[in-house]
Design a protein around this motif. Structure first.
Motif, PDB file in Angstrom:
ATOM      1  N   ASN A  93       0.854  -1.174   0.000  1.00 21.22           N
ATOM      2  CA  ASN A  93       0.000   0.000   0.000  1.00 21.22           C
ATOM      3  C   ASN A  93       0.896   1.233   0.000  1.00 21.22           C
ATOM      4  OD1 ASN A  93      -1.740   2.122   0.572  1.00 21.22           O
ATOM      5  ND2 ASN A  93      -2.746   1.114   2.279  1.00 21.22           N
TER       6      ASN A  93
ATOM      7  N   ASP B 121      -7.808 -11.289  -1.471  1.00 20.06           N
ATOM      8  CA  ASP B 121      -7.268 -11.236  -0.113  1.00 20.06           C
ATOM      9  C   ASP B 121      -7.860 -10.007   0.588  1.00 20.06           C
ATOM     10  OD1 ASP B 121      -5.836 -11.391   2.212  1.00 20.06           O
ATOM     11  OD2 ASP B 121      -3.914 -10.854   1.329  1.00 20.06           O
ATOM     12  N   PRO B 122      -8.649 -10.183   1.644  1.00 19.24           N
ATOM     13  CA  PRO B 122      -9.314  -9.039   2.273  1.00 19.24           C
ATOM     14  C   PRO B 122      -8.366  -7.930   2.699  1.00 19.24           C
ATOM     15  CG  PRO B 122     -10.213 -11.100   3.113  1.00 19.24           C
ATOM     16  CD  PRO B 122      -9.017 -11.457   2.267  1.00 19.24           C
ATOM     17  N   ALA B 123      -7.154  -8.279   3.139  1.00 22.07           N
ATOM     18  CA  ALA B 123      -6.204  -7.256   3.577  1.00 22.07           C
ATOM     19  C   ALA B 123      -5.744  -6.393   2.409  1.00 22.07           C
ATOM     20  CB  ALA B 123      -5.000  -7.914   4.254  1.00 22.07           C
TER      21      ALA B 123
ATOM     22  N   ALA C  53      -7.646  -6.032  -0.532  1.00 20.43           N
ATOM     23  CA  ALA C  53      -8.842  -5.372  -1.061  1.00 20.43           C
ATOM     24  C   ALA C  53      -9.248  -4.171  -0.219  1.00 20.43           C
ATOM     25  CB  ALA C  53      -9.993  -6.370  -1.138  1.00 20.43           C
ATOM     26  N   LYS C  54      -8.846  -4.143   1.048  1.00 24.05           N
ATOM     27  CA  LYS C  54      -9.230  -3.069   1.955  1.00 24.05           C
ATOM     28  C   LYS C  54      -8.705  -1.714   1.490  1.00 24.05           C
ATOM     29  CE  LYS C  54      -7.341  -3.057   6.039  1.00 24.05           C
ATOM     30  NZ  LYS C  54      -7.046  -3.408   7.461  1.00 24.05           N
ATOM     31  N   TRP C  55      -7.534  -1.708   0.819  1.00 23.42           N
ATOM     32  CA  TRP C  55      -6.957  -0.422   0.407  1.00 23.42           C
ATOM     33  C   TRP C  55      -6.845  -0.257  -1.111  1.00 23.42           C
ATOM     34  CZ3 TRP C  55      -2.625  -0.728  -2.612  1.00 23.42           C
ATOM     35  CH2 TRP C  55      -1.871  -1.905  -2.542  1.00 23.42           C
ATOM     36  N   TYR C  56      -6.849  -1.334  -1.876  1.00 25.75           N
ATOM     37  CA  TYR C  56      -6.603  -1.232  -3.314  1.00 25.75           C
ATOM     38  C   TYR C  56      -7.848  -0.714  -4.028  1.00 25.75           C
ATOM     39  CZ  TYR C  56      -4.935  -2.524  -7.979  1.00 25.75           C
ATOM     40  OH  TYR C  56      -4.534  -2.503  -9.285  1.00 25.75           O
ATOM     41  N   ASN C  57      -7.667   0.306  -4.853  1.00 23.19           N
ATOM     42  CA  ASN C  57      -8.766   0.943  -5.574  1.00 23.19           C
ATOM     43  C   ASN C  57      -8.708   0.530  -7.041  1.00 23.19           C
ATOM     44  OD1 ASN C  57     -10.653   2.600  -6.760  1.00 23.19           O
ATOM     45  ND2 ASN C  57      -9.864   4.507  -5.881  1.00 23.19           N
TER      46      ASN C  57
END
Length: 302
Positions: free
Chosen positions: A179, A245-247, A249-253
């Motif tokens: 990130n 991967d939820p971790a 997907a949480k920040w990737y746009n």
């Protein structure tokens, strides 16, 4: 005259969905039929103006085309490209004044692993800053397709061994994704890596891993190939494995994609058990965006 032409291009291209990527704004292409050239014009933010280049893979070789000022008042810059770029893909590269590299890799339309000439150079690292050739990282590369991320590590020589010293030393080669908003010094940082390593006793093999607190969690497979002639290790992973991967997907746009990227070569010893970084690349912010050359205007450079 330049100001008028730039304004016309801006108005017409804005109506056709002109593209913004990082510090390159209102990216548009114009065709000069008389010269057989294509003009890439964009408003470049001031911190990227000193080193911006357009990239094009031609005949298996990546070529660079430097931007020059076209309309200083509007901040418009121009790169002159050959006619052969039409109906193809280009990339962008710059280094901002804060030292951060910015890279838009050339889109890869193939399905197999790309050959070296189809990869975009991301960053370079000095030769001979590490004593051992296979630990001496000299450059890294990237590309992207609709479904996959591609990465490559180039070392000084000696191949990419995965076991040395009668099984007491294990080199590993990582193309790391992070990130861009995270602090790399944060002890709780999470990163993802395309990893080439083989440690049978530890159950570690080439794959896509999430890494946190030095713990590697496998979340997908990687394809890999070594090009001995160019001292190049090419790897690829599925975008879906990352996004699922939820971790991650949480920040990737996905609508405005960007991630931090760098390459690392490690050395793990069994006695005593320890892992140490041997070399790493400067890396770059990566913008995996398609930049397709389809001129919408007839234009003169004057």
């Amino acid at each position: 005259m330049k100001t008028i032409l730039s304004l016309c291009a801006l108005l017409i291209c804005s109506g056709m969905g002109a593209l913004d990527i990082a510090g390159w704004k209102n990216i548009r292409f114009m065709d000069d039929s008389q010269s057989g050239r294509v003009y890439l014009r964009t408003e470049i933010q001031s911190d990227l103006r000193t080193s911006s280049r357009a990239l094009f893979n031609s005949g298996g070789i990546e070529k660079e085309y430097e931007f020059s000022a076209f309309d200083a008042a509007a901040g418009t810059h121009q790169a002159i490209l050959p006619a052969s770029v039409k109906n193809g893909y280009v990339g962008l590269r710059a280094k901002a004044r804060n030292g951060k590299n910015q890279t838009v890799p050339v889109f890869y339309a193939g399905t197999s692993l790309p050959v070296p000439g189809q990869l975009t150079k991301v960053s370079a690292d000095p030769k001979n800053d590490v004593k051992t050739d296979h630990y001496d990282l000299v450059a890294d590369y990237a590309a992207h397709s609709d479904a996959r991320i591609y990465a490559a590590i180039q070392n000084r020589g000696g191949g990419f061994p995965t076991s040395l010293g009668m099984g007491t030393v294990y080199p590993s080669y990582m193309s790391v994704i992070a990130n861009p908003a995270d602090d790399p010094k944060d002890p709780d940082i999470v990163v993802w890596a395309l990893v080439y390593m083989k440690v049978p006793l530890g159950g570690l093999s080439p794959g896509l891993y999430r890494i946190q607190h030095e713990k590697l969690t496998r979340i997908g497979n990687v394809q890999h190939q070594i090009h001995k002639a160019g001292n190049l290790l090419v790897m690829s992973c599925s975008k879906a494995d990352l996004i699922n991967d939820p971790a991650f997907a949480k920040w990737y746009n996905k609508a405005n994609p960007v991630f931090g990227f760098k390459s690392i070569i490690n050395r793990t010893t069994i006695i005593p058990f320890a892992t140490s970084v041997q070399d790493e690349s400067p890396g770059s912010y990566i913008y995996p965006v398609k930049l397709y050359v389809e001129p919408v205007l007839k234009a003169s450079p004057q």
